[in-house]
Design an enzyme around this catalytic site. Structure first.
Site, PDB file in Angstrom:
ATOM      1  N   ARG A  78       0.819  -1.008   0.348  1.00 42.00           N
ATOM      2  CA  ARG A  78      -0.333   0.150   0.101  1.00 42.00           C
ATOM      3  C   ARG A  78       1.362   1.274   0.193  1.00 42.00           C
ATOM      4  O   ARG A  78       0.480   2.583  -0.212  1.00 42.00           O
ATOM      5  CB  ARG A  78      -1.016  -0.267   1.527  1.00 42.00           C
ATOM      6  CG  ARG A  78      -1.765   1.411   1.616  1.00 42.00           C
ATOM      7  CD  ARG A  78      -2.989   0.734   0.257  1.00 42.00           C
ATOM      8  NE  ARG A  78      -4.336  -0.345   0.472  1.00 42.00           N
ATOM      9  CZ  ARG A  78      -4.912  -0.390   0.175  1.00 42.00           C
ATOM     10  NH1 ARG A  78      -5.824   0.699  -0.518  1.00 42.00           N
ATOM     11  NH2 ARG A  78      -5.764  -1.113   0.807  1.00 42.00           N
ATOM     12  N   ASN A  85      -5.999  -0.579  10.883  1.00 46.91           N
ATOM     13  CA  ASN A  85      -5.600  -0.688   9.527  1.00 46.91           C
ATOM     14  C   ASN A  85      -6.321  -2.112   8.359  1.00 46.91           C
ATOM     15  O   ASN A  85      -5.759  -3.442   8.598  1.00 46.91           O
ATOM     16  CB  ASN A  85      -3.702  -0.436   9.581  1.00 46.91           C
ATOM     17  CG  ASN A  85      -3.657  -0.871   8.079  1.00 46.91           C
ATOM     18  OD1 ASN A  85      -3.152  -1.306   7.749  1.00 46.91           O
ATOM     19  ND2 ASN A  85      -3.521   0.540   7.300  1.00 46.91           N
ATOM     20  N   ARG A 105      -4.686  -3.952   5.349  1.00 44.72           N
ATOM     21  CA  ARG A 105      -4.602  -3.082   3.956  1.00 44.72           C
ATOM     22  C   ARG A 105      -3.583  -2.178   3.995  1.00 44.72           C
ATOM     23  O   ARG A 105      -2.825  -2.214   3.002  1.00 44.72           O
ATOM     24  CB  ARG A 105      -5.327  -1.577   4.941  1.00 44.72           C
ATOM     25  CG  ARG A 105      -5.565  -0.292   3.300  1.00 44.72           C
ATOM     26  CD  ARG A 105      -6.423   0.451   4.745  1.00 44.72           C
ATOM     27  NE  ARG A 105      -6.924   2.026   3.321  1.00 44.72           N
ATOM     28  CZ  ARG A 105      -6.418   2.474   2.628  1.00 44.72           C
ATOM     29  NH1 ARG A 105      -5.359   2.847   2.906  1.00 44.72           N
ATOM     30  NH2 ARG A 105      -6.617   3.556   1.720  1.00 44.72           N
ATOM     31  N   CYS A 106      -2.139  -2.505   4.559  1.00 41.30           N
ATOM     32  CA  CYS A 106      -1.265  -1.576   4.632  1.00 41.30           C
ATOM     33  C   CYS A 106      -0.053  -3.103   3.440  1.00 41.30           C
ATOM     34  O   CYS A 106       0.632  -2.415   2.108  1.00 41.30           O
ATOM     35  CB  CYS A 106       0.209  -2.045   5.873  1.00 41.30           C
ATOM     36  SG  CYS A 106      -0.613  -0.129   6.703  1.00 41.30           S
ATOM     37  N   MET A 107      -0.782  -4.493   2.940  1.00 44.86           N
ATOM     38  CA  MET A 107      -0.490  -5.307   2.319  1.00 44.86           C
ATOM     39  C   MET A 107      -1.003  -5.315   1.229  1.00 44.86           C
ATOM     40  O   MET A 107      -0.293  -6.353   0.098  1.00 44.86           O
ATOM     41  CB  MET A 107      -0.161  -6.579   3.077  1.00 44.86           C
ATOM     42  CG  MET A 107       0.890  -6.191   4.875  1.00 44.86           C
ATOM     43  SD  MET A 107       0.716  -8.094   5.196  1.00 44.86           S
ATOM     44  CE  MET A 107      -0.530  -8.114   6.246  1.00 44.86           C
TER      45      MET A 107
END
Length: 405
Positions: free
Chosen positions: A154, A349, A394-396
């Site tokens: 992300r 997240n 979400r970051c991944m």
């Protein structure tokens, strides 16, 4: 061919970019982890098992196509000119770009892709390239440094209603992550004819910093961008001017966050779960310093002027004005101790895969319970190792396509 554009944070996921953690994680030690921007040293095999479970859950529940960065990179590296360029750039930190030809001669395409991601040490290069003259370097020195944060896809780019943004990373050590993603999108046949780039502009050298985790779509006509530890105000202005001048976006909100790592990106403050539902870490929401909005001021022939208005309302009130009938869910199920604990493991997240359907870390049980209490379907993934990099589901993931509403 249609441009890559995404109109919401909650439309059913149709395609997404991920990176399966690899050898670059095994480069982390207790002595270099802070230099490589990690707080801990993960166990790779368990990390891969957790990531594989996450990826399998995504495909089983949504049918989404999951693109893996390493595979895409190998495919674009079949272009030898591109391969030479990337190897030269990878080697230039230590002024060793002249070795690119020898690398190409002795390493397979797959090995080149791995070297660009996991790095390569002097003793590894000598084993592959007999007679390599590098006496001045220690055997365990890096010729190409590793990029272990790459599984946080992300951060590297974002797709919004106006088009695609390629990140300019705050930390120099991470810029190669964004560069690899950009090379893949601009050269891979699945994407290269679908990109409408909104940042950086063609004539921008060393553009101001901006990272994908600071971009949140509020509606087809509005986005919020975090003015954070990782994103500069100047980049938000340039992005807002580009989007507003093209007419795809009418409002770009600049959300000023404290310059602290626990507010690293805007998506650690809140995420969107449905057209009228968000999840937030309450301490972060209350810590927002100021919110402004960029809108169109005037249009004179080819010249577009935008204006910045400082808003007096709180971010929560602004979101309620922007998103009708908004409901706000707090991490930790309202308990400040649980919220603080679960925010360390990115409780806010979560990855929204379709309306009111999210993927969350199983360890954030109080946040997950709060979501279920309002009818959100929570799909849990294990995270004892994935969470050590301080990033959530979400970051991944970097969504490439979502269903429209």
């Amino acid at each position: 061919m249609t441009d890559l554009r995404i109109k919401s944070e909650y439309g059913t996921l149709k395609a997404v970019l991920m990176h399966r953690p690899g050898k670059e994680i095994d480069r982390l030690t207790p002595y270099n982890k802070h230099l490589l921007l990690f707080e801990d040293v993960p166990y790779l095999e368990d990390m891969q098992r957790e990531h594989d479970y996450f990826r399998s859950l995504l495909t089983q529940t949504t049918g989404a196509k999951v693109y893996l960065l390493h595979e895409l990179l190998m495919e674009v590296l079949l272009d030898k000119k591109l391969q030479h360029r990337l190897l030269t750039e990878g080697l230039k930190k230590y002024r060793l770009g002249y070795l690119a030809d020898e690398f190409m001669e002795k390493l397979s395409t797959s090995e080149c892709a791995t070297a660009l991601i996991a790095g390569i040490k002097v003793h590894e290069a000598r084993r592959k390239m007999k007679g390599l003259q590098l006496e001045e370097l220690l055997d365990f020195a890096y010729l190409i440094p590793p990029i272990p944060n790459l599984y946080f896809q992300r951060d590297t780019a974002a797709i919004c209603p106006g088009g695609m943004l390629f990140s300019s990373m705050r930390n120099e050590e991470r810029q190669r992550e964004a560069d690899l993603v950009r090379v893949v999108f601009e050269n891979h046949p699945d994407f290269k004819n679908q990109i409408h780039r909104v940042y950086p502009k063609d004539n921008q050298n060393n553009p101001p910093c901006i990272e994908g985790g600071d971009i949140i779509i509020l509606s087809e006509k509005a986005i919020a961008v975090g003015d954070s530890e990782r994103t500069d105000e100047r980049s938000i202005y340039h992005l807002a001017k580009q989007l507003i001048s093209e007419g795809t976006i009418e409002r770009v909100y600049k959300v000023q966050l404290p310059k602290k790592r626990n507010f690293m990106h805007l998506d650690t403050v809140f995420t969107v779960l449905d057209e009228n539902l968000i999840l937030t870490y309450p301490d972060a929401l209350e810590a927002v310093v100021q919110t402004s909005v960029y809108t169109l001021k005037s249009r004179e022939q080819d010249q577009v002027h935008i204006k910045k208005t400082i808003l007096t309302e709180s971010l929560a009130d602004i979101l309620q004005l922007e998103i009708p009938h908004l409901q706000i869910i707090h991490t930790g199920n309202g308990n400040p101790d649980y919220a603080l604990r679960e925010q360390w493991f990115d409780g806010a997240n979560v990855l929204t895969i379709s309306p009111r359907r999210v993927i969350s870390y199983s360890r954030n049980k109080h946040t997950n319970r709060a979501l279920r209490d309002v009818g959100v379907e929570v799909l849990e993934i294990p995270s004892s190792e994935l969470s050590r990099g301080l990033g959530g589901p979400r970051c991944m993931t970097m969504p490439i396509s979502r269903a429209d509403f």
